[in-house]
Write an enzyme that holds these catalytic residues in place. Structure first.
Site, PDB file in Angstrom:
ATOM      1  N   GLU A  70      -5.514  -0.871   7.472  1.00 13.76           N
ATOM      2  CA  GLU A  70      -4.539  -0.305   8.405  1.00 13.76           C
ATOM      3  C   GLU A  70      -4.713  -0.980   9.755  1.00 13.76           C
ATOM      4  O   GLU A  70      -5.829  -1.078  10.264  1.00 13.76           O
ATOM      5  CB  GLU A  70      -4.727   1.208   8.590  1.00 13.76           C
ATOM      6  CG  GLU A  70      -4.432   2.058   7.380  1.00 13.76           C
ATOM      7  CD  GLU A  70      -4.499   3.548   7.713  1.00 13.76           C
ATOM      8  OE1 GLU A  70      -4.267   3.919   8.890  1.00 13.76           O
ATOM      9  OE2 GLU A  70      -4.788   4.337   6.803  1.00 13.76           O
ATOM     10  N   ARG A  87       0.849  -1.196   0.000  1.00 18.45           N
ATOM     11  CA  ARG A  87       0.000   0.000   0.000  1.00 18.45           C
ATOM     12  C   ARG A  87       0.884   1.245   0.000  1.00 18.45           C
ATOM     13  O   ARG A  87       1.857   1.321   0.753  1.00 18.45           O
ATOM     14  CB  ARG A  87      -0.896  -0.031   1.237  1.00 18.45           C
ATOM     15  CG  ARG A  87      -1.900   1.106   1.392  1.00 18.45           C
ATOM     16  CD  ARG A  87      -2.719   0.815   2.636  1.00 18.45           C
ATOM     17  NE  ARG A  87      -3.867   1.695   2.807  1.00 18.45           N
ATOM     18  CZ  ARG A  87      -3.926   2.714   3.667  1.00 18.45           C
ATOM     19  NH1 ARG A  87      -2.861   3.009   4.416  1.00 18.45           N
ATOM     20  NH2 ARG A  87      -5.026   3.431   3.795  1.00 18.45           N
ATOM     21  N   GLU A  92      -9.587   7.299   5.035  1.00 22.29           N
ATOM     22  CA  GLU A  92     -10.341   7.453   6.286  1.00 22.29           C
ATOM     23  C   GLU A  92     -11.341   8.605   6.186  1.00 22.29           C
ATOM     24  O   GLU A  92     -11.251   9.607   6.892  1.00 22.29           O
ATOM     25  CB  GLU A  92      -9.386   7.648   7.476  1.00 22.29           C
ATOM     26  CG  GLU A  92      -8.541   6.421   7.753  1.00 22.29           C
ATOM     27  CD  GLU A  92      -7.741   6.507   9.042  1.00 22.29           C
ATOM     28  OE1 GLU A  92      -7.516   5.463   9.677  1.00 22.29           O
ATOM     29  OE2 GLU A  92      -7.328   7.627   9.429  1.00 22.29           O
TER      30      GLU A  92
END
EC number: 3.2.1.89
Length: 350
Positions: free
Chosen positions: A262, A61, A152
């Site tokens: 995450e 990522r 997010e």
């Protein structure tokens, strides 16, 4: 005899490998510029991406910033890193922050030069940006496995136009960003992801998706994956049991695969700001604890229909061992020796 030996071995096969066993190593080029290098479990210096690939990690990522003041994490930076990821045989997941700096629940600042007053203009700028990113990777013959439209974004994206005061705006922006990806020249269209924080909270996840989809601006067909962050050190409510419920409900309600994109577990956390979740309280703050946490987390993801994978956030960011948390060290590297921990192999075997 052979059959009995085979049956005896079966209990060792605890689970099938996850589709994505990943790590975010966005900071790598900056760390190398500072003179850092890494050693494998045999103490030999190797490129970090080689160490990870040899451990079984199969996807990387990378965060992408739009116009960072010093070039950190911009498109050129990410191309350089992605070429190494490709050469190491791992897939690529681009995490578009849609900002010139960090984007997270507390800050979603619109990039310089992008509109903060006209939604139509901002939609067009976002569409052209995701199109440009994908076409640039296509020109360099680099496939993108996953691309997230924002990072997010439970509190919205591209503030102020994309704040939660208008879920219609949020939906319209996500739609535009997704279609820049879909209209690109990439031979295979990446899996388009929407990524929210607090993955353990079904109420928060469901409120966002139920509200934004109800506007009709974002279509279910616009995206492919749900991405969630899961950090156990930010809330005692972030139990594995809650995460399991949230992931299962996300998948069953909206019929899309889920990925934990995450996560961290500390090897040292003497003064946590929050109590750890009750069903994780027995796990030590150590390398063995990292291994146990990852195995338990993987079991939750694997038990979820279409639960696809786990990405560990910045396991090798020497000089930033706390990774923004109240814990002292969440790395999978001993920053005193630059040698990776055995937990790297655990991640690669999930």
């Amino acid at each position: 005899m052979f059959a009995s030996l085979l049956l005896a071995a079966l209990p060792l096969l605890t689970h099938a490998a996850l589709t994505y066993r990943g790590a975010d190593i966005s900071s790598l080029l900056l760390l190398e510029d500072e003179g850092y290098s890494y050693k494998n479990l045999n103490g030999q210096t190797q490129a970090l991406e080689t160490i990870l690939a040899d451990a079984g990690i199969n996807s990387i990522r990378q965060r992408v910033w739009v116009n960072p003041s010093d070039g950190s994490y911009d498109l050129d930076y990410n191309l350089e890193l992605a070429k190494r990821v490709k050469a190491a045989g791992m897939s690529l997941y681009l995490d578009l922050h849609l900002s010139d700096t960090w984007a997270d629940p507390s800050d979603q600042t619109t990039p310089s030069g992008w509109s903060t007053t006209d939604l139509g203009t901002l939609k067009w700028q976002l569409y052209n940006y995701t199109l440009e990113v994908c076409n640039t990777f296509a020109e360099n013959d680099i496939d993108i496995e996953i691309i997230s439209i924002g990072n997010e974004i439970r509190a919205g994206l591209l503030w102020p136009l994309g704040e939660t005061s208008s879920y219609s705006n949020i939906g319209a922006l996500l739609h535009s960003g997704a279609w820049g990806v879909k209209d690109s020249n990439l031979a295979t269209t990446p899996k388009i992801m929407i990524h929210l924080d607090d993955g353990w909270s079904w109420d928060q996840q469901n409120y966002f998706y139920e509200t934004v989809l109800a506007t009709g601006e974002l279509l279910s067909t616009d995206f492919d994956y749900f991405g969630v962050s899961y950090y156990p050190f930010y809330s005692a409510s972030a139990t594995l049991a809650s995460l399991k419920t949230s992931l299962a409900n996300l998948q069953s309600t909206y019929d899309k695969p889920v990925v934990v994109v995450e996560t961290n577990w500390p090897v040292s956390c003497p003064n946590p700001a929050y109590a750890f979740p009750s069903d994780l309280s027995s796990i030590p703050f150590s390398v063995a604890g990292q291994q146990e946490f990852l195995e338990k987390l993987a079991a939750v993801v694997e038990a979820t229909t279409d639960g696809l994978g786990v990405y560990y956030w910045e396991p090798a960011w020497i000089g930033n061992a706390g990774l923004g948390s109240s814990c002292a060290d969440n790395l999978m590297v001993d920053y005193t020796t630059d040698e990776v921990y055995e937990s790297i192999e655990t991640l690669g075997e999930l």
